[in-house]
Design an enzyme around this catalytic site. Structure first.
Site, PDB file in Angstrom:
ATOM      1  N   ASP A  32       1.012  -1.062   0.059  1.00 15.06           N
ATOM      2  CA  ASP A  32       0.020   0.007  -0.134  1.00 15.06           C
ATOM      3  C   ASP A  32       0.884   1.236  -0.017  1.00 15.06           C
ATOM      4  O   ASP A  32       1.906   1.364   0.549  1.00 15.06           O
ATOM      5  CB  ASP A  32      -0.876  -0.113   1.359  1.00 15.06           C
ATOM      6  CG  ASP A  32      -1.964   0.900   1.066  1.00 15.06           C
ATOM      7  OD1 ASP A  32      -3.370   0.644   0.819  1.00 15.06           O
ATOM      8  OD2 ASP A  32      -1.886   2.134   1.138  1.00 15.06           O
ATOM      9  N   ILE A  33       0.508   2.008  -0.708  1.00 12.68           N
ATOM     10  CA  ILE A  33       1.217   3.360  -0.932  1.00 12.68           C
ATOM     11  C   ILE A  33       1.324   4.087   0.448  1.00 12.68           C
ATOM     12  O   ILE A  33       2.129   5.036   0.863  1.00 12.68           O
ATOM     13  CB  ILE A  33       0.723   4.382  -2.047  1.00 12.68           C
ATOM     14  CG1 ILE A  33       1.757   5.291  -2.662  1.00 12.68           C
ATOM     15  CG2 ILE A  33      -0.542   4.984  -1.822  1.00 12.68           C
ATOM     16  CD1 ILE A  33       1.576   5.810  -4.177  1.00 12.68           C
ATOM     17  N   ASN A  86     -12.598  -3.378   2.540  1.00 11.69           N
ATOM     18  CA  ASN A  86     -13.665  -2.374   2.522  1.00 11.69           C
ATOM     19  C   ASN A  86     -14.500  -2.392   1.465  1.00 11.69           C
ATOM     20  O   ASN A  86     -14.153  -2.575   0.382  1.00 11.69           O
ATOM     21  CB  ASN A  86     -12.989  -0.950   2.686  1.00 11.69           C
ATOM     22  CG  ASN A  86     -12.188  -0.931   4.015  1.00 11.69           C
ATOM     23  OD1 ASN A  86     -12.598  -1.199   4.781  1.00 11.69           O
ATOM     24  ND2 ASN A  86     -10.960  -0.248   3.871  1.00 11.69           N
ATOM     25  N   GLY A  92     -15.980   2.925   3.519  1.00 15.86           N
ATOM     26  CA  GLY A  92     -14.874   3.678   3.325  1.00 15.86           C
ATOM     27  C   GLY A  92     -13.889   3.375   2.026  1.00 15.86           C
ATOM     28  O   GLY A  92     -12.687   3.653   1.692  1.00 15.86           O
ATOM     29  N   GLN A  93     -14.544   2.468   1.028  1.00 12.49           N
ATOM     30  CA  GLN A  93     -13.816   1.879  -0.104  1.00 12.49           C
ATOM     31  C   GLN A  93     -13.448   3.080  -1.006  1.00 12.49           C
ATOM     32  O   GLN A  93     -14.519   3.792  -1.361  1.00 12.49           O
ATOM     33  CB  GLN A  93     -14.566   0.937  -0.784  1.00 12.49           C
ATOM     34  CG  GLN A  93     -14.051   0.236  -1.971  1.00 12.49           C
ATOM     35  CD  GLN A  93     -14.877  -0.815  -2.893  1.00 12.49           C
ATOM     36  OE1 GLN A  93     -15.887  -1.239  -2.339  1.00 12.49           O
ATOM     37  NE2 GLN A  93     -14.306  -1.353  -3.800  1.00 12.49           N
ATOM     38  N   SER A  94     -12.372   3.175  -1.313  1.00 15.05           N
ATOM     39  CA  SER A  94     -12.089   4.437  -2.077  1.00 15.05           C
ATOM     40  C   SER A  94     -11.470   4.042  -3.251  1.00 15.05           C
ATOM     41  O   SER A  94     -11.362   4.749  -4.375  1.00 15.05           O
ATOM     42  CB  SER A  94     -10.952   5.080  -1.483  1.00 15.05           C
ATOM     43  OG  SER A  94      -9.674   4.407  -1.221  1.00 15.05           O
ATOM     44  N   HIS A  99     -10.003  -5.259  -3.308  1.00 15.28           N
ATOM     45  CA  HIS A  99      -8.846  -5.372  -2.502  1.00 15.28           C
ATOM     46  C   HIS A  99      -9.100  -5.874  -1.614  1.00 15.28           C
ATOM     47  O   HIS A  99      -9.727  -5.462  -0.654  1.00 15.28           O
ATOM     48  CB  HIS A  99      -8.127  -4.096  -2.956  1.00 15.28           C
ATOM     49  CG  HIS A  99      -8.500  -3.056  -2.358  1.00 15.28           C
ATOM     50  ND1 HIS A  99      -9.591  -2.295  -2.980  1.00 15.28           N
ATOM     51  CD2 HIS A  99      -8.509  -2.290  -1.139  1.00 15.28           C
ATOM     52  CE1 HIS A  99      -9.929  -1.341  -2.382  1.00 15.28           C
ATOM     53  NE2 HIS A  99      -9.552  -1.015  -1.323  1.00 15.28           N
ATOM     54  N   HIS A 101      -6.708  -5.923   2.177  1.00 18.26           N
ATOM     55  CA  HIS A 101      -5.600  -5.381   2.889  1.00 18.26           C
ATOM     56  C   HIS A 101      -5.359  -6.438   3.636  1.00 18.26           C
ATOM     57  O   HIS A 101      -5.948  -6.933   4.764  1.00 18.26           O
ATOM     58  CB  HIS A 101      -5.890  -4.097   3.778  1.00 18.26           C
ATOM     59  CG  HIS A 101      -6.636  -2.962   2.996  1.00 18.26           C
ATOM     60  ND1 HIS A 101      -6.142  -1.654   2.890  1.00 18.26           N
ATOM     61  CD2 HIS A 101      -7.905  -2.928   2.655  1.00 18.26           C
ATOM     62  CE1 HIS A 101      -6.935  -0.904   2.315  1.00 18.26           C
ATOM     63  NE2 HIS A 101      -7.948  -1.590   2.065  1.00 18.26           N
TER      64      HIS A 101
HETATM   65  P1  5GP Z   1      -9.604   1.285   0.348  1.00 21.29           P
HETATM   66  O1  5GP Z   1      -9.816   2.664   1.199  1.00 21.29           O
HETATM   67  O2  5GP Z   1     -10.577   1.410  -0.923  1.00 21.29           O
HETATM   68  O3  5GP Z   1      -9.978   0.204   1.077  1.00 21.29           O
HETATM   69  O4  5GP Z   1      -8.110   1.054  -0.011  1.00 21.29           O
HETATM   70  C1  5GP Z   1      -7.519   1.726  -0.898  1.00 21.29           C
HETATM   71  C2  5GP Z   1      -6.221   1.440  -0.704  1.00 21.29           C
HETATM   72  O5  5GP Z   1      -5.368   1.871  -2.081  1.00 21.29           O
HETATM   73  C3  5GP Z   1      -5.749   2.733   0.539  1.00 21.29           C
HETATM   74  O6  5GP Z   1      -5.264   2.126   1.354  1.00 21.29           O
HETATM   75  C4  5GP Z   1      -4.537   3.569  -0.654  1.00 21.29           C
HETATM   76  O7  5GP Z   1      -3.264   3.785   0.334  1.00 21.29           O
HETATM   77  C5  5GP Z   1      -4.252   2.422  -1.630  1.00 21.29           C
HETATM   78  N1  5GP Z   1      -3.613   3.246  -2.764  1.00 21.29           N
HETATM   79  C6  5GP Z   1      -4.432   4.266  -3.317  1.00 21.29           C
HETATM   80  N2  5GP Z   1      -3.569   4.493  -4.254  1.00 21.29           N
HETATM   81  C7  5GP Z   1      -2.645   3.875  -4.452  1.00 21.29           C
HETATM   82  C8  5GP Z   1      -1.296   3.761  -5.545  1.00 21.29           C
HETATM   83  O8  5GP Z   1      -1.278   4.349  -6.432  1.00 21.29           O
HETATM   84  N3  5GP Z   1      -0.502   2.597  -5.172  1.00 21.29           N
HETATM   85  C9  5GP Z   1      -0.623   1.806  -4.025  1.00 21.29           C
HETATM   86  N4  5GP Z   1       0.431   0.838  -3.988  1.00 21.29           N
HETATM   87  N5  5GP Z   1      -1.561   1.960  -3.143  1.00 21.29           N
HETATM   88  C10 5GP Z   1      -2.509   2.928  -3.626  1.00 21.29           C
END
Ligand code: 5GP
Ligand code: ZN
Length: 113
Positions: A32-33, A86, A92-94, A99, A101
């Site tokens: 994760d970034i 998520n 909070g799925q962004s 995916h 985690h």
């Molecule tokens: P969500 O909030 O949808 O469950 O998780 C999305 C995750 O993707 C976040 O933890 C965010 O840090 C990660 N993320 C978003 N953009 C990138 C990216 O460009 N590269 C990587 N490695 N992770 C990303």
């Protein structure tokens, strides 16, 4: 289906230079970034699926198997880890590509925020 507009589709097919920490036939894993724990790896299916609500059993199985493999390889299988998927707005799925985690390397709180 693979989408040009989807970040995780682009990462999964190698268009974005993100190293994979593990992969199998149907899924890939990368860090994760913005890590929220010493170990924070994302596991995504190679093909586009918005969330677990749309995922077929083969892709769910591939994601889970790879997540467990990552937990072992990252050394958190014994100490403990959390798998988080998520799903939709309240969670909070962004990124709208399924995916999981894999979080570990520190004590986790419960209930989550
Ligand atoms: P969500 O909030 O949808 O469950 O998780 C999305 C995750 O993707 C976040 O933890 C965010 O840090 C990660 N993320 C978003 N953009 C990138 C990216 O460009 N590269 C990587 N490695 N992770 C990303
Ligand atoms: Zn996608």
């Amino acid at each position: 289906m693979i989408s040009d507009d989807c970040l995780f589709c682009r990462i999964a097919r190698g268009d974005v230079p993100v190293p994979f920490v593990a992969e199998n036939a149907l899924a890939v894993a990368f860090r994760d970034i913005h890590p929220q724990a010493p170990v924070h790896v994302l596991v995504v299916p190679r093909t586009h699926v918005t969330s677990v609500l749309e995922a077929d059993p083969a892709h769910l199985n591939a994601v889970m198997q790879l997540a467990i493999e990552v937990a072992r390889a990252e050394g958190v299988a014994e100490s403990g880890f959390r798998l988080v998927l998520n799903t939709s707005a309240d969670a909070g799925q962004s990124v709208l590509h399924l995916h999981a985690h894999v979080l570990g390397g520190r004590a986790m709180h419960w209930p989550p925020g």
